[in-house]
Write an enzyme that holds these catalytic residues in place. Structure first.
Site, PDB file in Angstrom:
ATOM      1  N   GLY A  33       0.794  -1.234   0.000  1.00  0.00           N
ATOM      2  CA  GLY A  33       0.000   0.000   0.000  1.00  0.00           C
ATOM      3  C   GLY A  33       0.819   1.272   0.000  1.00  0.00           C
ATOM      4  CB  SER A  34       4.036   2.238  -1.620  1.00  0.00           C
ATOM      5  OG  SER A  34       3.676   1.847  -2.920  1.00  0.00           O
ATOM      6  CB  SER A  35      -0.408   4.602  -3.834  1.00  0.00           C
ATOM      7  OG  SER A  35       0.297   3.891  -4.796  1.00  0.00           O
ATOM      8  CB  ALA A  36      -2.902   4.094   0.732  1.00  0.00           C
ATOM      9  CG  ASP A  88      -5.405   1.466   0.220  1.00  0.00           C
ATOM     10  OD1 ASP A  88      -6.456   2.105   0.425  1.00  0.00           O
ATOM     11  OD2 ASP A  88      -4.910   1.338  -0.916  1.00  0.00           O
TER      12      ASP A  88
END
Ligand code: MEV
Length: 350
Positions: A110-113, A155
Site C-alpha cells: 500500500g505504498s500509494s496510500a 489501505d
C-alpha cells in the site's frame, strides 16, 4: 526552513478484498514496514519531490499547476494530496517532499496510500491545522480516488488509524479489533499485481454477470463478519476455514494466480489452518494462518515452493509524527536512516 518527518504503516488485507469496493466490509491490519516522508516549507511557489525508490527524482512543479498534466502514477498521489490540502487550507510558498520506504512498492503493502496519508499529515502539522484522523482519512481518500478512479479506502484507513480494522467501503465503518496474537505467516510471490487493472477486471465481470458477482460479494460479506467474531474470540480454526472459502470465492472472481495457488496449496499441506491471497490478487502476497507448532514447516514449504517469507509485526501504530524541529535536527535523523540494499530500510532512530 521548517520541516517535519512523518511515517505511516503499510498494510495487509486479511479478508474481503474486491467485495469491499462494492459496499461490503473487509478486515485489514497495519504492518511494521513504514513509509517515511520529510516535508519542508520552501520559499518558491513550487512542489519539489524526491522519491528515488519509486523513480521520482528532481521533480518540480509550480504550485498553481498542481494536478495538471502529471506524468507518472506515484507522483500524482503526492501532487494531488498537496493540491487538495491547499484548496482546503490555502498557503503561500511551496513544499519539498522526500520519501523513504521500509518496503518495496512491489509487495502490495500500500505504498500509494501511505505516501498520501503522510503528505496530508505532514502538511497539517507544518501549517498548524489540527485535523482528526477521520479528516486526514477523508482528504487522503479523496486524493486516492482522484488518482485511481476506484478503491475502497481500506489501505488509507490502515495507514491513518493502524491496528487491525473492520472497515466498510469509503470509511462508513472503521472499527478497531482487539485480540491477542494473530499467528500469521506472509508469503510473497515475487509477482507485482496491478491493483487498478484488477479492480477494472472485476468491474467488467460484474457488468457482464451481475447476479453471480453480487452473490459472491454477498457471501464474502457474510464470511468477513464471521471472521471478525472469530478473530476477537481467537478461534483460529474457524478463521482458517473462512480464509479458505474467501480464497475460493476470489478465484471465482478470476483474481487467483498460479504462484499464489501453489504457495497456498503447499502451506495447507504443511499444516496451515487457512491460506489466501491478500490484496488485488494474481501476485503480491498471500497470508497463512498457522498453528504455532507448524509455523516452521509452513515457512519452509513456502520457501521451497519459490515464495519469500516476509516477517512482519501486525496491528502496529498508524500515522505519526517522527520529528518536527529545525532543519538540522531533521537532517541528523534522516542521516541515521540507512538503506541495506535489500529494498528494506533499517534504521534505529530513538
Ligand atoms: C487491493 O489491495 C484491494 C481491493 O479490494 C481494492 C480496494 O479495496 O481498494 C481489490
Amino acid at each position: 526552513m521548517r520541516s517535519v518527518v512523518v511515517s505511516a504503516p503499510g498494510k495487509l488485507m486479511l479478508l474481503g478484498e474486491h467485495a469491499v469496493v462494492y459496499d461490503r466490509p473487509c478486515i485489514v491490519t497495519a504492518i511494521d514496514r513504514r513509509m517515511k516522508v520529510r516535508l519542508s516549507v520552501i520559499k518558491d511557489e513550487v512542489l519539489e519531490v524526491e522519491s528515488p525508490k519509486v523513480g521520482i527524482v528532481h521533480y518540480r512543479k509550480l504550485m498553481r499547476d498542481l494536478g495538471m498534466e502529471t506524468n507518472g502514477h506515484k507522483v500524482k498521489f503526492v501532487e494531488l494530496g498537496v493540491k487538495h490540502f491547499r484548496e482546503k487550507f490555502p498557503f503561500g510558498g511551496g513544499v519539498r517532499i522526500e520519501t523513504l520506504s521500509e518496503f518495496s512498492c512491489n509487495f502490495g503493502f500500500g505504498s500509494s496510500a501511505t505516501i498520501t496519508v503522510c503528505v496530508i499529515k505532514a502538511l497539517a502539522e507544518l501549517f498548524g491545522k489540527k485535523l482528526s484522523n477521520k479528516e486526514i482519512f477523508d482528504l487522503a481518500y479523496k486524493t486516492v480516488l482522484a488518482v485511481q478512479g476506484r478503491g475502497s479506502g481500506f489501505d488509507v484507513a490502515s495507514a491513518v488509524f493502524g491496528g487491525t480494522l473492520y472497515f466498510w467501503t469509503g470509511g462508513e465503518v472503521i472499527e478497531r479489533l482487539t485480540f491477542g496474537h494473530l499467528p500469521l505467516v506472509i508469503g510473497y510471490t515475487g509477482i507485482k499485481a496491478d491493483t487498478v487493472s484488477l479492480i477494472k477486471q472485476v468491474e467488467e465481470l460484474r457488468k457482464k454477470d451481475y447476479g453471480k458477482v453480487e452473490g459472491i460479494f454477498d457471501e464474502i460479506s457474510v464470511l468477513v463478519k464471521k471472521a471478525k467474531e472469530a478473530i476477537v474470540r481467537s478461534d483460529w480454526k474457524q478463521l482458517g476455514d473462512l480464509m479458505n472459502r474467501d480464497e475460493e470465492l476470489l478465484e471465482k472472481l478470476g483474481v487467483g494466480g498460479e504462484k499464489l495457488s501453489l504457495l497456498i496449496k503447499t502451506s495447507l499441506q504443511a499444516g496451515a489452518f487457512g491460506a489466501k491471497l491478500s490484496g488485488a490478487g494474481v501476485g503480491d502476497c498471500m497470508v497463512v494462518l498457522v498453528p504455532e507448532e507448524k509455523k516452521n514447516d509452513v515457512c519452509r514449504a513456502i520457501s521451497q515452493a519459490g515464495g519469500e517469507v516476509v516477517e512482519v509485526e501486525l496491528g502496529v501504530e498508524g500515522v505519526r509524527i517522527e520529528v518536527q524541529s529545525s532543519e538540522r535536527k531533521v537532517q541528523r535523523l534522516y542521516e541515521k536512516i540507512k538503506g541495506d540494499g535489500s529494498g528494506a530500510v533499517k534504521y534505529s532512530i530513538y
